[in-house]
Design a protein around this motif. Structure first.
Motif, PDB file in Angstrom:
ATOM      1  N   LEU A  17      40.773  43.216 106.173  1.00  0.00           N
ATOM      2  CA  LEU A  17      39.639  43.055 104.930  1.00  0.00           C
ATOM      3  C   LEU A  17      38.454  42.722 105.191  1.00  0.00           C
ATOM      4  O   LEU A  17      37.316  43.236 104.483  1.00  0.00           O
ATOM      5  CB  LEU A  17      39.695  40.872 104.495  1.00  0.00           C
ATOM      6  N   VAL A  18      37.499  42.630 107.070  1.00  0.00           N
ATOM      7  CA  VAL A  18      36.922  43.149 107.285  1.00  0.00           C
ATOM      8  C   VAL A  18      36.346  44.645 107.213  1.00  0.00           C
ATOM      9  O   VAL A  18      35.723  45.424 106.676  1.00  0.00           O
ATOM     10  CB  VAL A  18      36.364  42.617 108.660  1.00  0.00           C
ATOM     11  N   LEU A  19      37.405  45.237 107.339  1.00  0.00           N
ATOM     12  CA  LEU A  19      38.147  47.110 107.506  1.00  0.00           C
ATOM     13  C   LEU A  19      37.513  47.046 105.890  1.00  0.00           C
ATOM     14  O   LEU A  19      36.903  49.044 105.930  1.00  0.00           O
ATOM     15  CB  LEU A  19      38.850  47.471 108.282  1.00  0.00           C
ATOM     16  N   ALA A  20      38.142  46.524 105.272  1.00  0.00           N
ATOM     17  CA  ALA A  20      37.894  46.951 104.082  1.00  0.00           C
ATOM     18  C   ALA A  20      36.303  47.708 103.479  1.00  0.00           C
ATOM     19  O   ALA A  20      36.077  48.790 102.924  1.00  0.00           O
ATOM     20  CB  ALA A  20      38.433  46.379 102.515  1.00  0.00           C
ATOM     21  N   THR A  21      35.813  46.879 103.598  1.00  0.00           N
ATOM     22  CA  THR A  21      34.195  46.900 102.977  1.00  0.00           C
ATOM     23  C   THR A  21      33.336  47.517 104.147  1.00  0.00           C
ATOM     24  O   THR A  21      32.306  48.537 104.088  1.00  0.00           O
ATOM     25  CB  THR A  21      33.335  45.762 103.050  1.00  0.00           C
ATOM     26  N   HIS A  22      33.451  47.441 106.321  1.00  0.00           N
ATOM     27  CA  HIS A  22      32.772  48.624 107.254  1.00  0.00           C
ATOM     28  C   HIS A  22      33.557  49.521 106.837  1.00  0.00           C
ATOM     29  O   HIS A  22      32.090  49.688 107.810  1.00  0.00           O
ATOM     30  CB  HIS A  22      32.953  47.274 108.437  1.00  0.00           C
ATOM     31  N   LEU A 134      40.587  33.177 104.286  1.00  0.00           N
ATOM     32  CA  LEU A 134      40.584  34.337 103.483  1.00  0.00           C
ATOM     33  C   LEU A 134      39.953  34.446 102.048  1.00  0.00           C
ATOM     34  O   LEU A 134      39.770  35.279 101.162  1.00  0.00           O
ATOM     35  CB  LEU A 134      41.284  34.893 103.359  1.00  0.00           C
ATOM     36  N   LEU A 135      40.548  33.464 101.751  1.00  0.00           N
ATOM     37  CA  LEU A 135      40.583  33.772  99.858  1.00  0.00           C
ATOM     38  C   LEU A 135      39.130  33.947  99.040  1.00  0.00           C
ATOM     39  O   LEU A 135      39.265  34.653  98.092  1.00  0.00           O
ATOM     40  CB  LEU A 135      41.047  32.865  99.043  1.00  0.00           C
ATOM     41  N   PRO A 136      38.267  33.120  99.471  1.00  0.00           N
ATOM     42  CA  PRO A 136      36.282  33.745  99.053  1.00  0.00           C
ATOM     43  C   PRO A 136      36.015  34.894  99.556  1.00  0.00           C
ATOM     44  O   PRO A 136      35.289  35.566  98.475  1.00  0.00           O
ATOM     45  CB  PRO A 136      35.579  32.010  99.492  1.00  0.00           C
ATOM     46  N   VAL A 137      36.485  34.874 100.563  1.00  0.00           N
ATOM     47  CA  VAL A 137      35.708  36.414 101.529  1.00  0.00           C
ATOM     48  C   VAL A 137      36.119  37.318 100.826  1.00  0.00           C
ATOM     49  O   VAL A 137      36.041  38.453 100.667  1.00  0.00           O
ATOM     50  CB  VAL A 137      36.830  36.095 102.918  1.00  0.00           C
ATOM     51  N   ALA A 139      37.137  37.720  97.513  1.00  0.00           N
ATOM     52  CA  ALA A 139      36.565  38.344  95.985  1.00  0.00           C
ATOM     53  C   ALA A 139      35.588  38.472  96.065  1.00  0.00           C
ATOM     54  O   ALA A 139      34.924  39.343  95.617  1.00  0.00           O
ATOM     55  CB  ALA A 139      36.458  36.588  95.140  1.00  0.00           C
ATOM     56  N   LEU A 140      34.783  38.219  97.281  1.00  0.00           N
ATOM     57  CA  LEU A 140      33.413  39.126  96.995  1.00  0.00           C
ATOM     58  C   LEU A 140      33.213  39.954  98.188  1.00  0.00           C
ATOM     59  O   LEU A 140      32.477  40.975  97.887  1.00  0.00           O
ATOM     60  CB  LEU A 140      32.609  38.092  98.448  1.00  0.00           C
ATOM     61  N   TYR A 141      34.281  40.720  99.201  1.00  0.00           N
ATOM     62  CA  TYR A 141      34.532  41.832  99.709  1.00  0.00           C
ATOM     63  C   TYR A 141      34.802  42.808  97.840  1.00  0.00           C
ATOM     64  O   TYR A 141      34.656  43.457  97.960  1.00  0.00           O
ATOM     65  CB  TYR A 141      35.013  42.234 100.547  1.00  0.00           C
ATOM     66  N   ALA A 142      36.154  42.254  97.434  1.00  0.00           N
ATOM     67  CA  ALA A 142      36.144  43.167  96.339  1.00  0.00           C
ATOM     68  C   ALA A 142      34.674  43.864  95.340  1.00  0.00           C
ATOM     69  O   ALA A 142      34.979  44.947  94.788  1.00  0.00           O
ATOM     70  CB  ALA A 142      36.879  42.054  95.022  1.00  0.00           C
ATOM     71  N   LEU A 143      34.048  42.635  94.585  1.00  0.00           N
ATOM     72  CA  LEU A 143      32.489  42.934  94.392  1.00  0.00           C
ATOM     73  C   LEU A 143      32.087  43.638  94.654  1.00  0.00           C
ATOM     74  O   LEU A 143      31.445  44.786  94.054  1.00  0.00           O
ATOM     75  CB  LEU A 143      32.043  41.479  94.313  1.00  0.00           C
ATOM     76  N   ILE A 144      31.934  43.925  96.195  1.00  0.00           N
ATOM     77  CA  ILE A 144      31.283  44.503  96.909  1.00  0.00           C
ATOM     78  C   ILE A 144      31.255  46.089  97.055  1.00  0.00           C
ATOM     79  O   ILE A 144      30.716  46.934  97.000  1.00  0.00           O
ATOM     80  CB  ILE A 144      31.099  44.167  98.623  1.00  0.00           C
ATOM     81  N   LEU A 145      32.721  45.705  97.258  1.00  0.00           N
ATOM     82  CA  LEU A 145      33.759  47.148  97.330  1.00  0.00           C
ATOM     83  C   LEU A 145      33.340  48.401  95.478  1.00  0.00           C
ATOM     84  O   LEU A 145      33.508  48.966  95.494  1.00  0.00           O
ATOM     85  CB  LEU A 145      35.215  47.637  97.747  1.00  0.00           C
ATOM     86  N   THR A 169      27.675  38.802 105.923  1.00  0.00           N
ATOM     87  CA  THR A 169      27.092  37.250 106.940  1.00  0.00           C
ATOM     88  C   THR A 169      28.698  37.018 106.151  1.00  0.00           C
ATOM     89  O   THR A 169      28.935  35.690 107.067  1.00  0.00           O
ATOM     90  CB  THR A 169      26.230  36.863 105.476  1.00  0.00           C
ATOM     91  N   ALA A 170      28.985  37.691 105.624  1.00  0.00           N
ATOM     92  CA  ALA A 170      30.796  36.501 105.773  1.00  0.00           C
ATOM     93  C   ALA A 170      31.474  37.283 106.921  1.00  0.00           C
ATOM     94  O   ALA A 170      32.234  36.549 106.964  1.00  0.00           O
ATOM     95  CB  ALA A 170      31.299  37.300 104.304  1.00  0.00           C
ATOM     96  N   SER A 171      31.465  38.166 106.884  1.00  0.00           N
ATOM     97  CA  SER A 171      31.671  38.997 108.120  1.00  0.00           C
ATOM     98  C   SER A 171      32.054  38.841 109.591  1.00  0.00           C
ATOM     99  O   SER A 171      33.415  38.103 110.165  1.00  0.00           O
ATOM    100  CB  SER A 171      32.562  40.301 108.643  1.00  0.00           C
ATOM    101  N   VAL A 172      30.320  37.741 109.639  1.00  0.00           N
ATOM    102  CA  VAL A 172      30.258  36.919 111.491  1.00  0.00           C
ATOM    103  C   VAL A 172      31.051  36.233 111.583  1.00  0.00           C
ATOM    104  O   VAL A 172      31.454  35.377 112.762  1.00  0.00           O
ATOM    105  CB  VAL A 172      28.464  37.211 111.316  1.00  0.00           C
ATOM    106  N   GLN A 173      31.274  35.213 110.587  1.00  0.00           N
ATOM    107  CA  GLN A 173      31.373  34.396 110.396  1.00  0.00           C
ATOM    108  C   GLN A 173      33.280  34.418 110.117  1.00  0.00           C
ATOM    109  O   GLN A 173      33.888  33.371 111.248  1.00  0.00           O
ATOM    110  CB  GLN A 173      30.697  32.986 109.371  1.00  0.00           C
ATOM    111  N   LEU A 174      33.963  34.951 110.020  1.00  0.00           N
ATOM    112  CA  LEU A 174      35.375  35.081 110.165  1.00  0.00           C
ATOM    113  C   LEU A 174      35.244  36.089 111.827  1.00  0.00           C
ATOM    114  O   LEU A 174      36.640  35.426 112.425  1.00  0.00           O
ATOM    115  CB  LEU A 174      35.642  36.097 109.089  1.00  0.00           C
ATOM    116  N   VAL A 175      34.818  37.043 112.717  1.00  0.00           N
ATOM    117  CA  VAL A 175      35.841  37.573 113.303  1.00  0.00           C
ATOM    118  C   VAL A 175      34.283  37.638 114.462  1.00  0.00           C
ATOM    119  O   VAL A 175      34.658  38.530 116.301  1.00  0.00           O
ATOM    120  CB  VAL A 175      36.044  38.968 112.942  1.00  0.00           C
TER     121      VAL A 175
END
Length: 249
Positions: A17-22, A134-137, A139-145, A169-175
């Motif tokens: 998920l992180v890679l998808a946007t990063h 992971l579910l809300p993240v 959804a947020l990443y889908a919107l960002i992409l 913001t979302a990524s740093v709290q995950l990884v």
């Protein structure tokens, strides 16, 4: 050492998920030459998390709001400095990073668990990420992409900074901060020597490195975040070297 591979599925999904946007944002960061922006914004978002903790904001939504607010403020500041002093923008990004890091240390100076909190913020706890988180993240990443691939030409400089801030913001709290930086820069650098298919190649580098790093951490009982960072950098360097050799011949 025996272990259950199923335990690595959620951490691997978090990494993908992180890679998808990063990965696409990292290619853009490399193009713009503002390499350390993610470290700075991630550290500012982390400062928001620390501030929320110091204020006893226990709600995950409140912590997320504090992190996002801090990251957006940092993004707006960098957008302003890029307009005013573009010739020293990279230096100002570095100064923002060290200032946010120092402020975090000061806030946690009298906290008995301050060192532990700083380590968690830096290295992350990717192995303990669960599916519900992971579910809300996702959804947020889908919107960002969607915003990035459908309208990045219309985002402008401030749009890029704000989108970047929300992503980090979302990524740093995950990884954690280290993996955020490695996920953004390492795949982009590894695929930088390719004239075509740069984006798929960067995605492949990131996905293979996350899988290998998590597997090594489980087999050798090593910290997962640090293991993935090392595999990301190692694989990216190997790909870059192989591409350069093939181009030379």
């Amino acid at each position: 050492m025996s272990f259950d591979l199923a335990l690595l599925l959620a951490p691997l999904a978090a990494g993908l998920l992180v890679l998808a946007t990063h990965v696409p944002l990292g290619i853009e960061v490399l193009r713009r030459g503002i390499i350390f922006i993610d470290l700075a914004i991630a550290q500012v978002a982390g400062l928001g998390v620390i501030a929320a903790m110091m204020l006893d904001w226990d709600s995950p939504l409140a912590v997320q709001a504090a992190a996002a607010g801090a990251a957006v403020a940092g993004a707006c500041l960098l957008n302003w400095t890029e307009r005013r002093w573009p010739q020293v923008q990279e230096a100002l990004i570095g100064l923002l990073f060290v200032t946010a890091a120092a402020a975090g240390i000061l806030l946690l100076a009298n906290n008995p668990h301050g060192g532990e909190h700083l380590q968690d913020l830096l290295a992350g706890q990717i192995l303990w990420v669960g599916w519900p988180r992971l579910l809300p993240v996702a959804a947020l990443y889908a919107l960002i992409l969607l915003l990035w691939f459908a309208g990045r030409e219309r985002l402008g400089r401030i749009g890029f900074y704000l989108l970047f801030a929300l992503t980090v913001t979302a990524s740093v709290q995950l990884v954690g901060v280290l993996l955020v930086f490695a996920s953004l820069i390492a795949p982009a650098v590894g695929a930088s020597g390719l004239a075509r298919r740069r984006l798929p190649a960067a995605y492949a580098i990131g996905a293979i490195a996350y899988g290998a790093g998590l597997l090594l951490s489980a087999i050798l009982d090593l910290p997962a975040g640090a293991a993935v960072v090392c595999t990301l950098v190692g694989l990216s360097f190997a790909t870059l070297a192989a591409t350069a050799r093939r181009t030379a011949h």
